[in-house]
Design an enzyme around this catalytic site. Sequence first.
Site, PDB file in Angstrom:
ATOM      1  N   ILE A 149     -12.363  46.041 101.006  1.00 35.63           N
ATOM      2  CA  ILE A 149     -12.765  46.757 102.230  1.00 35.63           C
ATOM      3  C   ILE A 149     -13.637  47.968 101.887  1.00 35.63           C
ATOM      4  O   ILE A 149     -14.660  48.216 102.529  1.00 35.63           O
ATOM      5  CB  ILE A 149     -11.521  47.167 103.058  1.00 35.63           C
ATOM      6  CG1 ILE A 149     -10.775  45.894 103.524  1.00 35.63           C
ATOM      7  CG2 ILE A 149     -11.924  48.010 104.262  1.00 35.63           C
ATOM      8  CD1 ILE A 149      -9.442  46.156 104.221  1.00 35.63           C
ATOM      9  N   ARG A 175      -3.752  53.384 105.103  1.00 30.50           N
ATOM     10  CA  ARG A 175      -2.389  53.571 105.588  1.00 30.50           C
ATOM     11  C   ARG A 175      -2.165  55.064 105.779  1.00 30.50           C
ATOM     12  O   ARG A 175      -2.639  55.880 104.961  1.00 30.50           O
ATOM     13  CB  ARG A 175      -1.360  53.033 104.573  1.00 30.50           C
ATOM     14  CG  ARG A 175      -1.192  51.528 104.582  1.00 30.50           C
ATOM     15  CD  ARG A 175      -0.514  51.033 105.866  1.00 30.50           C
ATOM     16  NE  ARG A 175      -0.312  49.594 105.888  1.00 30.50           N
ATOM     17  CZ  ARG A 175      -1.156  48.700 106.415  1.00 30.50           C
ATOM     18  NH1 ARG A 175      -2.289  49.103 106.954  1.00 30.50           N
ATOM     19  NH2 ARG A 175      -0.859  47.419 106.409  1.00 30.50           N
ATOM     20  N   GLU A 201       3.940  56.053 112.186  1.00 24.06           N
ATOM     21  CA  GLU A 201       3.526  55.369 113.425  1.00 24.06           C
ATOM     22  C   GLU A 201       4.739  54.906 114.217  1.00 24.06           C
ATOM     23  O   GLU A 201       5.724  54.475 113.618  1.00 24.06           O
ATOM     24  CB  GLU A 201       2.634  54.176 113.061  1.00 24.06           C
ATOM     25  CG  GLU A 201       1.341  54.634 112.425  1.00 24.06           C
ATOM     26  CD  GLU A 201       0.429  53.475 111.989  1.00 24.06           C
ATOM     27  OE1 GLU A 201       0.714  52.309 112.334  1.00 24.06           O
ATOM     28  OE2 GLU A 201      -0.551  53.768 111.310  1.00 24.06           O
ATOM     29  N   HIS A 240      -4.453  52.274 115.241  1.00 25.51           N
ATOM     30  CA  HIS A 240      -4.303  51.243 114.195  1.00 25.51           C
ATOM     31  C   HIS A 240      -4.908  49.909 114.650  1.00 25.51           C
ATOM     32  O   HIS A 240      -4.230  48.873 114.647  1.00 25.51           O
ATOM     33  CB  HIS A 240      -2.825  51.086 113.797  1.00 25.51           C
ATOM     34  CG  HIS A 240      -2.651  50.484 112.424  1.00 25.51           C
ATOM     35  ND1 HIS A 240      -1.592  50.769 111.589  1.00 25.51           N
ATOM     36  CD2 HIS A 240      -3.417  49.599 111.729  1.00 25.51           C
ATOM     37  CE1 HIS A 240      -1.702  50.097 110.461  1.00 25.51           C
ATOM     38  NE2 HIS A 240      -2.814  49.372 110.523  1.00 25.51           N
TER      39      HIS A 240
END
Length: 324
Positions: free
Chosen positions: A156, A236, A265, A283
């Site tokens: 990524i 994260r 979260e 998210h």
Amino acid sequence: MSRAFVTRRIPDAGLDLLRRHLEVILNEEDRPVTRQELLQGVSQVDGVLCLLTDRIDGEVMEAARSVKGFANFAVGFDNLDIPEATRRGLPLSNTPGVLTDATAEMAWTLLFAVARRIVESDAVMRSGRWPGWGPLQFIGGDVTGRTLGVVGAGRIGQAFALKSRGFGMPVLYADERPNETLEKELGARRVDLETLLRESDFVSVHVPLMPATRHLVDARALRLMKRNAYLINTSRGPVVDEKALVDALREGVIAGAGLDVYEDEPRMAPGLAELTNAVLAPHTASATKSSRDGMALTAARNLVAMMAGERAPDCLNPQVYDRR
Ligand code: DGY
């Protein structure tokens, strides 16, 4: 017919595939299962398709007496206790590849949104309080030609960096391993984290969460950044010390942050929601049609393979097969 527990509704592409091979027990409610529901659910099936909101630890594995494997509906796998699963000979899998571009695009979305103050601007337009064009309104940060710092140059991070081509940005990256693609295609420079933080105008985080990366971006790291720099996090939440970030944003230690992930979260650190120099997404980096369908299909394929006693294509602990 073998039975699979799917802990929350996923796109039909994955459910249809599972149903062709297995009996599916689905949590029909659109919310994460409770711990109790998880423990009970896994005790009645032969395989589990779980989500990043499900903690799959020794207790769950103990309850999952007949389970042949857990397929995670996420590329991240910090919710899975891999050593414990490996000890028990249980395969685990994730969904690599299918959400790379979507996540990289979200990092760019946040980067532009925070640099160009889009959320604040949108709020003023909707409020009816915009007085008309003005030379001092909503002055933000430049992107073209500014230095991009990429923390973690895996799949990524690399995709994110490559998308900078149109903006002529010098690219720095910090990673344990050199990334030849970035060096060849962009002339990117591999540097240590401290150098990256000091020299970048935009710092985007793309590392997995593990003990070594928890609070990688802490108060000290934030102070190393330029005062006019921006932090982007789509990896994260716990990789960034969120309380320290709130302080840094409030005190002008850095210019702004674009976040898709949070330490605890669905909660956010006190004060974060009030800051206008933070752009906050729920998210949703992988929330495009093709990514979520891809995640559903990938997780389903892995689970079907595990339950047939075959090697899961995206196995996170392939050592379990060596022992068979
Ligand atoms: C992942 O896959 O790890 C993302 O956080 C959710 O898509």
